[in-house]
Scaffold this motif. Structure first.
Motif, mmCIF file in Angstrom:
data_model
loop_
_atom_site.group_PDB
_atom_site.id
_atom_site.type_symbol
_atom_site.label_atom_id
_atom_site.label_comp_id
_atom_site.label_asym_id
_atom_site.label_seq_id
_atom_site.Cartn_x
_atom_site.Cartn_y
_atom_site.Cartn_z
ATOM 1 N N ALA A 83 75.460 0.810 34.787
ATOM 2 C CA ALA A 83 74.319 1.452 34.235
ATOM 3 C C ALA A 83 73.028 0.692 34.911
ATOM 4 N N ASN A 86 67.635 0.888 32.399
ATOM 5 C CA ASN A 86 66.884 1.914 31.619
ATOM 6 C C ASN A 86 67.844 2.665 30.670
ATOM 7 N N TYR A 87 68.867 2.176 30.610
ATOM 8 C CA TYR A 87 69.882 2.982 30.026
ATOM 9 C C TYR A 87 70.533 4.266 30.527
ATOM 10 N N GLY A 88 70.563 4.194 31.705
ATOM 11 C CA GLY A 88 70.945 5.516 32.485
ATOM 12 C C GLY A 88 71.937 5.437 33.760
ATOM 13 N N VAL A 101 64.135 11.648 36.657
ATOM 14 C CA VAL A 101 64.820 11.178 35.488
ATOM 15 C C VAL A 101 65.153 11.958 34.199
ATOM 16 N N TYR A 103 65.965 12.823 30.649
ATOM 17 C CA TYR A 103 66.344 11.997 29.168
ATOM 18 C C TYR A 103 67.128 13.647 28.617
ATOM 19 N N GLU A 134 68.348 9.750 37.708
ATOM 20 C CA GLU A 134 68.889 8.972 36.727
ATOM 21 C C GLU A 134 69.053 9.774 35.407
ATOM 22 N N TYR A 135 70.333 9.960 34.996
ATOM 23 C CA TYR A 135 70.535 10.450 33.729
ATOM 24 C C TYR A 135 70.656 9.507 32.766
ATOM 25 N N ARG A 136 69.900 9.591 31.580
ATOM 26 C CA ARG A 136 69.820 8.737 30.416
ATOM 27 C C ARG A 136 70.139 9.903 29.239
ATOM 28 N N ALA A 221 69.469 2.796 23.631
ATOM 29 C CA ALA A 221 68.673 3.791 24.688
ATOM 30 C C ALA A 221 67.960 4.704 23.588
#
Length: 260
Positions: A83, A86-88, A101, A103, A134-136, A221
């Motif tokens: 991970a 940034n929690y992704g 990114v 969310y 980046e998947y969060r 997150a």
């Protein structure tokens, strides 16, 4: 003399009658004033009661929010292996010229629509080295059902146990099998089956999915996203700038240059 005396009494009677009339009017006016004052007092009391109830409800809501936030912050927020800070999870070349990114919430229907609209083009752009993503995942819709944080936790477990490639396939399968916001919602076993279909080993991921091993990380997150001003899903950033598209096609256009 008698006539004069009679006339005098008549005048007295008239005066008395007028005095009574004036007194009656005065009493009526006082009664009206008192009634109006009682009406206003009752209205003020009603307003005070209403405002008091509203204030009490607001206090409960705000207090409950901070209580939940406080409770969430007490949970271990250890990040899964692979991970980002940034929690992704990032897919694509770290040196790609375009950075995206996303969310998202696995229960959010608009996130599902965006996936359907842009996934193929986005995957192709990642494969070509043009974009990194980046998947969060967030638990924003946990107010609707626990599936929101449960699916985000399962994603974290798969990332931790099986790596980004399998986690990306699992990510896609979660959206391909996305439930309605009204339910019915997938069981834990069904979520595990999707993880296995993506390439994870059941014995590796079942304990963490069943025990919500990364629940603290998922909560953190959500808190981090809220503090960053993210209040809706999907929210997409392209090279650090929030995409303001009004339709999925407009967001897709900003992401990969397609309006399909």
């Amino acid at each position: 003399m008698a006539q004069k005396k009679t006339s005098h009494r008549t005048a007295e009677e008239k005066a008395a009658t007028a005095a009574k009339r004036d007194a009656r009017r005065a009493r009526t006016e006082r009664a009206r004033a008192q009634a109006e004052e009682r009406r206003k007092a009752a209205k003020r009391k009603e307003q005070m009661t209403r405002f008091g109830l509203i204030a009490a409800v607001l206090a409960l809501v705000v207090g409950g929010y901070f209580l939940v936030t406080s409770l969430g912050s007490d949970k271990p927020d250890t990040a899964p292996e692979g991970a980002t800070g940034n929690y992704g999870m990032v897919v694509g070349d770290a040196d790609a010229p375009k950075s995206i990114v996303v969310y998202e919430d696995f229960l959010c229907p608009f996130c599902g629509q965006l996936e359907q609209t842009v996934r193929d083009q986005l995957d192709a752009a990642v494969e070509a080295g043009d974009v990194k993503v980046e998947y969060r995942p967030l638990p924003f819709l946990e107010r609707i059902d626990d599936y929101s944080p449960e699916s985000a936790n399962a994603f974290a477990v798969v990332l931790n146990e099986s790596g980004p490639e399998v986690a990306k396939k699992f990510h896609d399968l979660l959206f391909d099998n996305q439930p309605s916001e009204e339910g019915p919602f997938p069981s834990t076993d069904e979520i595990i089956d999707l993880a296995v279909e993506a390439g994870a080993t059941e014995t590796d991921v079942r304990p963490g999915i069943e025990d919500m091993a990364f629940e603290g990380w998922v909560d953190a997150a959500g808190e981090a996203a809220s503090k960053a001003g993210i209040n809706a899903t999907p929210t997409v950033l392209v090279d650090g700038e929030k995409v303001e598209g009004q339709t999925m096609a407009e967001i897709a256009e900003a992401m990969v240059g397609t309006g399909n």
